[in-house]
Write a protein that holds these residues in place. Sequence first.
Motif, PDB file in Angstrom:
ATOM      1  N   GLY B 166    -118.014 -42.197  20.446  1.00  0.00           N
ATOM      2  CA  GLY B 166    -117.832 -40.590  19.877  1.00  0.00           C
ATOM      3  C   GLY B 166    -116.315 -40.639  19.318  1.00  0.00           C
ATOM      4  O   GLY B 166    -115.841 -39.463  18.821  1.00  0.00           O
ATOM      5  N   ARG B 167    -115.486 -41.698  19.300  1.00  0.00           N
ATOM      6  CA  ARG B 167    -114.250 -41.630  18.730  1.00  0.00           C
ATOM      7  C   ARG B 167    -113.971 -42.453  17.338  1.00  0.00           C
ATOM      8  O   ARG B 167    -112.908 -43.302  17.183  1.00  0.00           O
ATOM      9  CB  ARG B 167    -113.371 -42.046  20.000  1.00  0.00           C
ATOM     10  CG  ARG B 167    -113.435 -40.851  20.942  1.00  0.00           C
ATOM     11  CD  ARG B 167    -112.138 -41.009  21.878  1.00  0.00           C
ATOM     12  NE  ARG B 167    -110.906 -40.843  21.454  1.00  0.00           N
ATOM     13  CZ  ARG B 167    -109.779 -41.215  22.228  1.00  0.00           C
ATOM     14  NH1 ARG B 167    -109.956 -41.844  23.380  1.00  0.00           N
ATOM     15  NH2 ARG B 167    -108.709 -40.749  21.570  1.00  0.00           N
ATOM     16  N   GLY B 205    -122.180 -43.609  18.705  1.00  0.00           N
ATOM     17  CA  GLY B 205    -121.762 -42.139  18.214  1.00  0.00           C
ATOM     18  C   GLY B 205    -120.875 -41.953  17.257  1.00  0.00           C
ATOM     19  O   GLY B 205    -119.933 -41.193  17.407  1.00  0.00           O
ATOM     20  N   LYS B 207    -118.882 -40.837  13.915  1.00  0.00           N
ATOM     21  CA  LYS B 207    -118.863 -39.453  13.355  1.00  0.00           C
ATOM     22  C   LYS B 207    -118.795 -39.522  11.922  1.00  0.00           C
ATOM     23  O   LYS B 207    -118.072 -40.719  11.545  1.00  0.00           O
ATOM     24  CB  LYS B 207    -117.731 -38.737  13.746  1.00  0.00           C
ATOM     25  CG  LYS B 207    -117.857 -37.926  15.360  1.00  0.00           C
ATOM     26  CD  LYS B 207    -116.578 -37.055  15.308  1.00  0.00           C
ATOM     27  CE  LYS B 207    -116.433 -36.361  16.679  1.00  0.00           C
ATOM     28  NZ  LYS B 207    -115.393 -35.530  17.133  1.00  0.00           N
TER      29      LYS B 207
END
Lengths: 486, 352
Positions: B166-167, B205, B207
Amino acid sequence: MWRKLPQPTNALEHSLDYQHSPSLRGRFIVVGSFTIILIAALAIKLVFDYSERLADISYDRLLRSALLQMDENVGQEKGEITIDIPWSAFATLAQASEDRVFYKVESSSQGFITGYYDLDSTPALPVEQGSMQFFDRQYSGETLRFAWLERYMTEPDASGTVRIVLAHTRLSREEMAASVTQRAVELITLVALVSIVLLVIGSQLVLRPLHRIEKELEDRTPGDLTPLTLKTPRETYHLKMVINDFMKRLQTNLEELENYTGNAAHQLRTPIASLKALAENARDIGKPEEQHQALEKIIQQCEALSDTVSFLLNQALISHRLQSKALGLIDIVQPIQESCRAQALTAFRKGVMLSFETDIEEAVIVGDTMAIEQMMQNLIENAVRYSDLVSSGERKEVIIRITPLPNVYRVQVIDQGVGISDIDKQRVFERFYRGRYDIPGSGVGLSLVKDIASHHKADVVLSDTEPHGTTVTVDFPAFQYTGDHL
Amino acid sequence: MKGLVAFFCLYWSVWGSAATPVWFGDRAAPRVLFINSTLDMTSFQPLLERFVALYPDVRIGYVDVNTLELYYRTVSEVNRPTASLILSSAMDLQLKLVNDGFTQAYRSDETSRLAKRAKWRDEVFAFSYEPVVMMVNKNAFVGGQLPEDRQSLLSYIRQNDEQVAGRMGTYDIRTSGVGYLLASQDARQADATWGRLLEAFGSHGVKTYCCSSDIIDDVASGELLVGYNLLGSYAAQRANEDPNLEMIIPKDYTLMLMRTAVIPKHAANPQDAGRFLDFLLSDEGQTLMTSEELLYPIRPNLNDAHFAMPLGPTRTIRTVDLDQQLLVGRDLVKQRRFIRNWELALELSSDD
């Protein structure tokens, strides 16, 4: 007769005449240039067609390769026909660096698949499945080159056909064609221009010998009629020969004229001197009867002189005619008969009968009617004159006879006059020779006959008539009809 | 077809929110030049100001638009374009505008001076280069080796599974034209690496963003560790200012884009558009890009002492050609399939 050519009346007319004459060199240059330009135009047209075809061939290959790469990547995905256009296909097309690209893929079962929806994908040529065709068509404001392909789907569970059209603008093709054409056109134009320049220079060179002959003739003194000795090319050899021949004839004419004038003057001087002596004699005589007699003599002498002059004029006329007029095919029976008829009355007054004898209707030779008539007149006059001298008791007759012999028409004038001695026979044809001075005459009659006969390639023979008199025989070569004449 | 539908939805959404222009120059100037551009204002302002100073009789209305939106706007405004000059980093969309006949030709001394590979048909002109880079927040790599190419990025992700989840951030190729271009060029250059990268992004994940600057913002704030496929000029500016940021120029290969300009076919003011283009290509414009640390100029002889010229001789530079090949990436079927695969890999698609 020798006459001076009429001079152009003034310089203006002369220059107009010069200007309006067609120029040989001008014609040569115009026709030559026209031909060269025509050939050049034709060559340029060919180059245009060729370069366009060449460009199309090269760039159609590009289009074909790209289309085949696209075709290879037609496949099926989840039962649907689809295409994954390879990057390399368009890398190929990018070689036509500035050309816009359009394409369309469709199938018979699904219709439009991808590409430009409004691109017209109908084939321009008769369809052959699996084979590619190329054509030009308008789209998006430009003419495009199309590659068109339709084929049956080969996948086991697929049916129908797939159609791919790939098109690009013609910019690169035109550039290529233009670059090919430009070089060729430059070259052709250069060659044409050089040819025309060479033509102009060449025409000057070709005509130079003519100018040289012209200059040579111009620079001559008026009386110079010697042949041209100028070295000129073979093509002008004939012209030179003709000029030389012409000048030779001129020279002969002039010489003849000079001779004739001299002789005539000489011949006239004697009778005029005797006329003068007679006149002086008549003046000094006291008795009227004798004076009358002397005057009669003067008159006779005058008549003789007048005859001489008219003979001279006739001969001049005939010899000019023989020089200047070409011979033609003529019949001699008619003119000879005419001459007899014309002389008959004069002869009859002198107590001489003229009789004309012939079995033929026509005798064709190469000759001149007027000259023949003149010849006959002289011969008949002579014959009559000589017949006249014979003592009046006998019947006097002059026979004119035409006999056809092999290759020859024989014309005979037969008199029963006093005849000509053998010595005289050899000299009567000389000009101004008179056999007997007691017979009136100029002495030129028979020499003219000889001239006319030789001009007709005829032989003249004098012989004696039995018991007395003279026979003149002229043999004219008959005209031989061969195929070449006409 | 789904990707296409997504485009149209997007197109309508941006239509309503057309940004108001930023004005430069004299309010009373007799002529107005509207420029639609994808360039961030920070990278372009000095050039605009210089231009209106040179030509005081021109007033510029500058509208900042997203690459994909810019394309659709230009197509829809074909008969009455609002802008007379279109500047974009999405080379493929610019080239497609030219190919499909939406632009007009322009020729001047400046454009003829331009190298052949930096223009096409005299209708689209490149005025600056744009290397494609990665950006990391140095704080996250304390003690560790910074990844210097895609392979090392992949191994870093594998080794730091939880940390990177997520990063990571990259372009949303559905909403960004230039994002799609970069992704499709990655796939073309190294299909296997791209597949693994995509898989790694999907499983961690990633972005997605509309714009380079948003990604850089988030990397700077520490919300993201890594930004992938960013435009070099923005990244270099920010890396110069922020000690936490490190710009990484991938060693395996570096994509090189060009920013390009086109003049729409029925542009209202093509004269001033041409004049502005000439200014961008002029020695002064090109020098200004370097001296003000704005952009990488297109004319290499001016590259000598660049503010952050990161491209050493050992780098493998893959310049994206400004020619017909760009059309392949924008093929309907190919684009649909590519986006579909991207969505599947990134687990963004709901219906599978």
